[in-house]
Design a protein around this motif. Structure first.
Motif, PDB file in Angstrom:
ATOM      1  N   SER A  16       0.831  -1.208   0.000  1.00  0.00           N
ATOM      2  CA  SER A  16       0.000   0.000   0.000  1.00  0.00           C
ATOM      3  C   SER A  16       0.864   1.254   0.000  1.00  0.00           C
ATOM      4  O   SER A  16       2.000   1.249   0.483  1.00  0.00           O
ATOM      5  N   LEU A  17       0.290   2.318  -0.555  1.00  0.00           N
ATOM      6  CA  LEU A  17       0.877   3.648  -0.502  1.00  0.00           C
ATOM      7  C   LEU A  17      -0.253   4.656  -0.377  1.00  0.00           C
ATOM      8  O   LEU A  17      -1.361   4.399  -0.850  1.00  0.00           O
ATOM      9  N   ARG A  18       0.048   5.799   0.224  1.00  0.00           N
ATOM     10  CA  ARG A  18      -0.925   6.887   0.248  1.00  0.00           C
ATOM     11  C   ARG A  18      -0.286   8.116  -0.375  1.00  0.00           C
ATOM     12  O   ARG A  18       0.729   8.620   0.118  1.00  0.00           O
ATOM     13  N   VAL A  47      -7.580   8.069 -12.964  1.00  0.00           N
ATOM     14  CA  VAL A  47      -7.520   7.125 -11.857  1.00  0.00           C
ATOM     15  C   VAL A  47      -8.726   7.308 -10.932  1.00  0.00           C
ATOM     16  O   VAL A  47      -9.471   6.371 -10.678  1.00  0.00           O
ATOM     17  N   ALA A  48      -8.894   8.528 -10.425  1.00  0.00           N
ATOM     18  CA  ALA A  48      -9.972   8.770  -9.467  1.00  0.00           C
ATOM     19  C   ALA A  48     -10.290  10.252  -9.406  1.00  0.00           C
ATOM     20  O   ALA A  48      -9.457  11.098  -9.741  1.00  0.00           O
ATOM     21  N   THR A  49     -11.512  10.565  -8.978  1.00  0.00           N
ATOM     22  CA  THR A  49     -11.914  11.954  -8.844  1.00  0.00           C
ATOM     23  C   THR A  49     -12.863  12.106  -7.656  1.00  0.00           C
ATOM     24  O   THR A  49     -13.535  11.148  -7.250  1.00  0.00           O
ATOM     25  N   VAL A  50     -12.905  13.303  -7.093  1.00  0.00           N
ATOM     26  CA  VAL A  50     -13.800  13.609  -5.981  1.00  0.00           C
ATOM     27  C   VAL A  50     -14.259  15.046  -6.111  1.00  0.00           C
ATOM     28  O   VAL A  50     -13.488  15.919  -6.527  1.00  0.00           O
ATOM     29  N   SER A  62      -9.971  -0.160 -13.369  1.00  0.00           N
ATOM     30  CA  SER A  62      -8.748  -0.876 -13.020  1.00  0.00           C
ATOM     31  C   SER A  62      -8.342  -0.691 -11.557  1.00  0.00           C
ATOM     32  O   SER A  62      -7.537  -1.476 -11.045  1.00  0.00           O
ATOM     33  N   VAL A  63      -8.868   0.333 -10.888  1.00  0.00           N
ATOM     34  CA  VAL A  63      -8.471   0.582  -9.499  1.00  0.00           C
ATOM     35  C   VAL A  63      -9.641   0.486  -8.537  1.00  0.00           C
ATOM     36  O   VAL A  63      -9.455   0.554  -7.314  1.00  0.00           O
ATOM     37  N   LYS A  64     -10.833   0.305  -9.073  1.00  0.00           N
ATOM     38  CA  LYS A  64     -12.027   0.258  -8.230  1.00  0.00           C
ATOM     39  C   LYS A  64     -11.908  -0.879  -7.209  1.00  0.00           C
ATOM     40  O   LYS A  64     -11.555  -2.007  -7.546  1.00  0.00           O
ATOM     41  N   GLY A  65     -12.201  -0.555  -5.957  1.00  0.00           N
ATOM     42  CA  GLY A  65     -12.106  -1.549  -4.898  1.00  0.00           C
ATOM     43  C   GLY A  65     -10.733  -1.625  -4.255  1.00  0.00           C
ATOM     44  O   GLY A  65     -10.577  -2.255  -3.198  1.00  0.00           O
ATOM     45  N   ARG A  66      -9.745  -1.004  -4.878  1.00  0.00           N
ATOM     46  CA  ARG A  66      -8.377  -1.028  -4.319  1.00  0.00           C
ATOM     47  C   ARG A  66      -7.921   0.374  -3.909  1.00  0.00           C
ATOM     48  O   ARG A  66      -7.154   0.515  -2.951  1.00  0.00           O
ATOM     49  N   PHE A  67      -8.337   1.385  -4.635  1.00  0.00           N
ATOM     50  CA  PHE A  67      -7.929   2.770  -4.372  1.00  0.00           C
ATOM     51  C   PHE A  67      -9.098   3.543  -3.781  1.00  0.00           C
ATOM     52  O   PHE A  67     -10.260   3.312  -4.127  1.00  0.00           O
ATOM     53  N   MET A  82      -3.866   3.773  -1.830  1.00  0.00           N
ATOM     54  CA  MET A  82      -3.723   2.703  -2.816  1.00  0.00           C
ATOM     55  C   MET A  82      -3.364   1.418  -2.105  1.00  0.00           C
ATOM     56  O   MET A  82      -2.308   1.335  -1.467  1.00  0.00           O
ATOM     57  N   ASN A  83      -4.248   0.448  -2.183  1.00  0.00           N
ATOM     58  CA  ASN A  83      -4.035  -0.860  -1.554  1.00  0.00           C
ATOM     59  C   ASN A  83      -3.942  -1.939  -2.614  1.00  0.00           C
ATOM     60  O   ASN A  83      -4.361  -1.750  -3.761  1.00  0.00           O
TER      61      ASN A  83
END
Length: 125
Positions: A16-18, A47-50, A62-67, A82-83
Motif C-alpha cells: 500500500s501507498l498513500r 484514476v480517481a476523482t472527488v 482498473s483501481v475500483k475496490g483497491r484505491f 492505494m491498496n
C-alpha cells in the motif's frame, strides 16, 4: 493554483501507498479534484476523482475496490489511498484540479485545468 503531489515510492506487489496532494490558490468551492497516472510510453489516464464536498467520487475500473480518494478541505489536501498494488499500477501519478467553468468530462485530462508535478509509484513483482 498550485498543486504539490507527494507520497510516491517503491513498494512490493500487494502493498500500500498513500499519495497526498497539497492545493493552494483555489478560490472557489466548486473545484473538483482528480488523480491521473502516466506510464512510460502510454497516455495519461484517469484514476480517481472527488467533488469539493467529498460526497461524490469516481474511479477507473482498473483501481475500483483497491484505491480510495478523499479530501480534507480544512487542510486543502487530497489523498489517494492505494491498496493491493499491482506492477501495472507503476506510473507517474498526477494530482489535478478542475474549475467550475470546465465542461469537459472529468474522466479525461482535458477535464482538468491545473496540474501538479508527478510523484513516481513503482510496484515490484
Amino acid at each position: 493554483v498550485q498543486l504539490q503531489a507527494s507520497g510516491g515510492g517503491l513498494v512490493q506487489a500487494g502493498g500500500s501507498l498513500r499519495l497526498s496532494c497539497a492545493a493552494s490558490g483555489l478560490t472557489s468551492s466548486t473545484y473538483r479534484m482528480g488523480w491521473f497516472r502516466q506510464a512510460p510510453g502510454k497516455e495519461r489516464e484517469f484514476v480517481a476523482t472527488v467533488n469539493w464536498n467529498g460526497d461524490n467520487t469516481g474511479y477507473a475500473d482498473s483501481v475500483k475496490g483497491r484505491f480510495t480518494i478523499s479530501k480534507d478541505n480544512a487542510k486543502n489536501m487530497v489523498y489517494l489511498q492505494m491498496n493491493l498494488l499491482k506492477p501495472e499500477d507503476t506510473a507517474l501519478y498526477y494530482c489535478a484540479a478542475r474549475s467550475a467553468r470546465n465542461s469537459g468530462t472529468y474522466y479525461s485530462p482535458r477535464g482538468f485545468d491545473y496540474w501538479g508535478q508527478g510523484t513516481q509509484v513503482t510496484v515490484s513483482s
